[in-house]
Scaffold this motif. Structure first.
Motif, PDB file in Angstrom:
ATOM      1  N   ARG A   1      -3.316  -0.111  -6.197  1.00  0.00           N
ATOM      2  CA  ARG A   1      -3.088   1.091  -5.390  1.00  0.00           C
ATOM      3  C   ARG A   1      -4.059   1.180  -4.206  1.00  0.00           C
ATOM      4  O   ARG A   1      -5.251   0.942  -4.347  1.00  0.00           O
ATOM      5  CB  ARG A   1      -3.197   2.351  -6.249  1.00  0.00           C
ATOM      6  CG  ARG A   1      -2.582   3.537  -5.513  1.00  0.00           C
ATOM      7  CD  ARG A   1      -2.444   4.855  -6.294  1.00  0.00           C
ATOM      8  NE  ARG A   1      -2.276   4.808  -7.715  1.00  0.00           N
ATOM      9  CZ  ARG A   1      -1.081   4.778  -8.351  1.00  0.00           C
ATOM     10  NH1 ARG A   1       0.034   4.774  -7.652  1.00  0.00           N
ATOM     11  NH2 ARG A   1      -1.057   4.754  -9.660  1.00  0.00           N
TER      12      ARG A   1
ATOM     13  N   LEU B   1       1.685   4.392  -2.940  1.00  0.00           N
ATOM     14  CA  LEU B   1       1.520   5.832  -2.699  1.00  0.00           C
ATOM     15  C   LEU B   1       2.758   6.617  -3.107  1.00  0.00           C
ATOM     16  O   LEU B   1       2.673   7.800  -3.437  1.00  0.00           O
ATOM     17  CB  LEU B   1       1.213   6.086  -1.217  1.00  0.00           C
ATOM     18  CG  LEU B   1      -0.129   5.545  -0.714  1.00  0.00           C
ATOM     19  CD1 LEU B   1      -0.224   5.657   0.800  1.00  0.00           C
ATOM     20  CD2 LEU B   1      -1.295   6.261  -1.372  1.00  0.00           C
ATOM     21  N   ILE B   2       3.942   5.978  -3.045  1.00  0.00           N
ATOM     22  CA  ILE B   2       5.154   6.730  -3.368  1.00  0.00           C
ATOM     23  C   ILE B   2       5.659   6.440  -4.782  1.00  0.00           C
ATOM     24  O   ILE B   2       6.495   7.169  -5.295  1.00  0.00           O
ATOM     25  CB  ILE B   2       6.271   6.529  -2.309  1.00  0.00           C
ATOM     26  CG1 ILE B   2       6.650   5.066  -2.143  1.00  0.00           C
ATOM     27  CG2 ILE B   2       5.813   7.084  -0.966  1.00  0.00           C
ATOM     28  CD1 ILE B   2       7.680   4.814  -1.018  1.00  0.00           C
ATOM     29  N   PHE B   3       5.131   5.376  -5.410  1.00  0.00           N
ATOM     30  CA  PHE B   3       5.459   5.115  -6.817  1.00  0.00           C
ATOM     31  C   PHE B   3       4.228   5.415  -7.667  1.00  0.00           C
ATOM     32  O   PHE B   3       3.106   5.266  -7.201  1.00  0.00           O
ATOM     33  CB  PHE B   3       5.880   3.652  -7.023  1.00  0.00           C
ATOM     34  CG  PHE B   3       7.217   3.315  -6.443  1.00  0.00           C
ATOM     35  CD1 PHE B   3       8.363   3.414  -7.223  1.00  0.00           C
ATOM     36  CD2 PHE B   3       7.343   2.919  -5.119  1.00  0.00           C
ATOM     37  CE1 PHE B   3       9.613   3.101  -6.690  1.00  0.00           C
ATOM     38  CE2 PHE B   3       8.591   2.610  -4.583  1.00  0.00           C
ATOM     39  CZ  PHE B   3       9.726   2.704  -5.367  1.00  0.00           C
ATOM     40  N   LYS B   4       4.458   5.807  -8.947  1.00  0.00           N
ATOM     41  CA  LYS B   4       3.339   6.212  -9.801  1.00  0.00           C
ATOM     42  C   LYS B   4       2.731   5.026 -10.563  1.00  0.00           C
ATOM     43  O   LYS B   4       1.696   4.520 -10.171  1.00  0.00           O
ATOM     44  CB  LYS B   4       3.817   7.281 -10.796  1.00  0.00           C
ATOM     45  CG  LYS B   4       2.832   8.426 -10.974  1.00  0.00           C
ATOM     46  CD  LYS B   4       3.379   9.458 -11.950  1.00  0.00           C
ATOM     47  CE  LYS B   4       2.262  10.274 -12.547  1.00  0.00           C
ATOM     48  NZ  LYS B   4       1.815  11.356 -11.657  1.00  0.00           N
TER      49      LYS B   4
ATOM     50  N   VAL C   1       0.839  -1.206   0.000  1.00  0.00           N
ATOM     51  CA  VAL C   1       0.000   0.000   0.000  1.00  0.00           C
ATOM     52  C   VAL C   1       0.875   1.256   0.000  1.00  0.00           C
ATOM     53  O   VAL C   1       0.651   2.188  -0.790  1.00  0.00           O
ATOM     54  CB  VAL C   1      -0.963  -0.004   1.212  1.00  0.00           C
ATOM     55  CG1 VAL C   1      -1.752   1.296   1.268  1.00  0.00           C
ATOM     56  CG2 VAL C   1      -1.918  -1.197   1.136  1.00  0.00           C
ATOM     57  N   ILE C   2       1.904   1.287   0.843  1.00  0.00           N
ATOM     58  CA  ILE C   2       2.785   2.464   0.898  1.00  0.00           C
ATOM     59  C   ILE C   2       3.526   2.631  -0.436  1.00  0.00           C
ATOM     60  O   ILE C   2       3.624   3.751  -0.970  1.00  0.00           O
ATOM     61  CB  ILE C   2       3.782   2.357   2.078  1.00  0.00           C
ATOM     62  CG1 ILE C   2       3.043   2.419   3.422  1.00  0.00           C
ATOM     63  CG2 ILE C   2       4.831   3.457   1.996  1.00  0.00           C
ATOM     64  CD1 ILE C   2       2.397   3.734   3.750  1.00  0.00           C
TER      65      ILE C   2
END
Lengths: 252, 252, 252, 252
Positions: free
Chosen positions: B204, B132-135, B128-129
């Protein structure tokens, strides 16, 4: 199955049935202990996805036990192990389904050059992260657990190994990773020369190798070093250099 | 109860009593292994609150076993499982209290298009994280554990799958989440086309799906990827891009 | 000892020996399940140092079981439990060495006003930290696990509870802590009015209370919420507001 | 082996066979409980690499049990323990392979000056990190778990110990570490004078000592303090001073 270790490790018995080498019921026999420890290390996130490994030399008969390549470490059974002769030059017993670990030449180097009794190899994330924030060596100073690691010096009277002091700096060399583990042998030998007293080396973006005169010692060294690497990362994140002098914490 | 798997998976026996499909005592039979693994995954924080799931196709008889919807994964029993036919088009055995997992169509897509033998779905916070930090894709380079993941290439001589090399970049596609899991089927098929060699996809703000030719392989892939996502988050937090070239760590 | 639950919960049997209320051998009987869950929650760092507690109402006989005050939750035995009547107005069975938990009036409020079947109270650090970074309510949006939490709405056809959707925002009210837990009763009643659909409330710098129609549901809600609070803290630390719209992550 | 504790702790029986002191089968007897707790603490990362230790005084016979130096805490057996007389001035029973822990003089100071019934010493990383971010004392305010720690005051009516209130500040003194643990004795005595009510002290870059009237109390104090140190580090990392007034969190 017999518990007579003298018999099980006898040359003639091994010739007749190599599986004698893995038949001991003693939980501290290398064949059993490797499996117990691999399962324990799996739950430390050190050996997930078949990573990592352990090798132990029998303290009396000098047979070398090695975890195979590609096996799930938490489910490994003694039937899965390789057994080599005292210097690792000959395979005495092979499992059915696996090939030898790519680490075998590295383990052999530690047994033969460092006179190790056991080697622990983990993919601890603490080792990988330390290899990213430290350049050529991992350094940490003035932490109680440093005292678990040998200084390399020997007491001239008792002949016993002297541990690092609380006021010392623990230094562990970091080598570059290669495409295949057996390509790391030369770097291992360089470390043995440049850091004659080290009991561990970190492989950048890969993990750590820790050895000792016995598996008990190697396990203690590995736990203490892992604890210290975990602590060093936390200090680094708080802006405190892990090797800063006592009293300098407030400056950062 | 019988251990005769040939009998238990026989069409006539299933017709007479569908519960034959869950009667094996072999701990590695899908009916038993799904329960063991779900309990283990629960303790990894991958399946708390009934989240996540596993599906395994029997390697010999092709019956598909699926964890149901809404069950506490740490307490699941084999009586709770659904069993489907080889392509998932027919339900052969249903539990009393549960309905099929919303993931079933996604599992079917992996079985039928990717020829998977098993699929693992977790709500790992690392996934999940990372979402959020990769597109559009998760990327990590030059870490030893990457070598646990297949490259998609095959050795022309041995016919064996070739793993990623230490110098490669692991890329896992990220798709958008939908209101219901079955609405993700189209995105799964797009991923299969755009990333023909991937063995996993991240949803995502939801979790990850990992598949492999066998449950052993799927489990190893899932553990290696989870380890790599955890490491990538730590690198990101330290300001080190997870896919940066070796030696570039010091720049950040 | 008898397993006849009808007998054990019979008024006359209780009058003769209140310990009948804790004599069931069924692992899912409240007397046994509270102990199992407290031990499990201890290992989640939710109940260390005697903190936290659980109360379960018997689904058939309405007797209320409560963990006592000051007991080590990982070692609790069913002999340590209090049993109250259906609305908590009368103590039916007391342990020898303990006094009732200070949470008892709060548990009673949840049973009587919210028609709860069970309440879980933990000192989860995720709840404490969320109470420090959120003001009046904890908020998180667009995460798959939100779907484990009821929306408070009911399907007009089936009469079943409707869960939150992936596109919803989960809101959990935060109340101020007091010197003694029984002083929190008024705040509980205010929450029940202001948030008629909430299934949990956070007590600032203290912990969380989660309730549900059954202990199974309360356990699932508690796990899902704890997972979401853990995730929200990680998002906050990465600079991503836990309730930001999908696609806005890249802005931060 | 006999369970007659009166006999096992009888002076004559000890003279005849000092091993009588470790022969009890009661899991709560100090000889057994030290081993159980050391194994549990090992899995908390408090005692890895042989670090840490526990000492318990028998509540009836006043014999003092001490874990030895250099033993792997997760594998410790009661045969490994030292037993001392009531004030620690005489060794009544020694193990074969180990020497007394360097902590023994510190444990004796707690038994004799603070009238402790048990002392727990861990190398908890939370203690080490707190010793780096706090100067002379660890301070945390307004957290529910503070109520697990005694204030040092006694109820004049019941004679019972009064706990800290939610609105209090818990203060734990931090002393400097020395090369050898026995050199810490003077600092312990200074703490006893300066903080007459403290039930714990932190040793900088080393760990924590926690004592109590019984092992049950010492264990509860240790768990509550470790929880609070963990929380304080998280608050510090979020920019919230762990001892800030309620309502001031939003300022940071």
């Amino acid at each position: 199955m017999s518990d007579n270790e003298d018999f099980l490790h006898n040359e003639e018995a091994i010739r007749q049935d190599p599986d004698n080498l893995i038949k001991s019921n003693d939980p501290n026999h290398p064949a059993n202990l490797i499996c117990t420890l691999c399962e324990q290390f799996y739950h430390n996130n050190w050996c997930t996805g078949t990573a990592g490994g352990i090798s132990i030399k029998h303290s009396k008969y000098d047979h070398i036990y090695v975890a195979p390549s590609g096996v799930q470490k938490e489910k490994m059974k003694k039937e899965d192990l390789f057994v080599l002769n005292h210097d690792g030059s000959k395979i005495l017993r092979s499992p059915k389904f696996y090939k030898p670990s790519d680490c075998t030449p590295l383990f052999k180097a530690c047994f033969n050059v460092k006179n190790a009794g056991a080697i622990i190899h983990t993919h601890s994330q603490h080792a990988v992260i330390c290899s990213l924030i430290f350049k050529d060596e991992f350094r940490i100073s003035n932490i109680e657990n440093i005292k678990a690691i040998p200084s390399g010096k020997t007491d001239p009277v008792t002949g016993k190994s002297i541990a690092l002091s609380y006021f010392d700096t623990l230094k562990i060399p970091i080598i570059e990773n290669m495409a295949h583990e057996n390509e790391l042998v030369d770097s291992f030998h360089e470390v043995f020369k440049k850091y004659p007293h080290t009991t561990a080396l970190i492989v950048r973006r890969h993990g750590i190798f820790v050895w000792g005169p016995t598996i008990e010692k190697a396990k203690i060294f590995n736990e203490a070093i892992d604890y210290l690497m975990e602590l060093a990362i936390k200090m680094y994140q708080l802006g405190i250099p892990p090797d800063c002098p006592i009293g300098d914490e407030q400056k950062y």
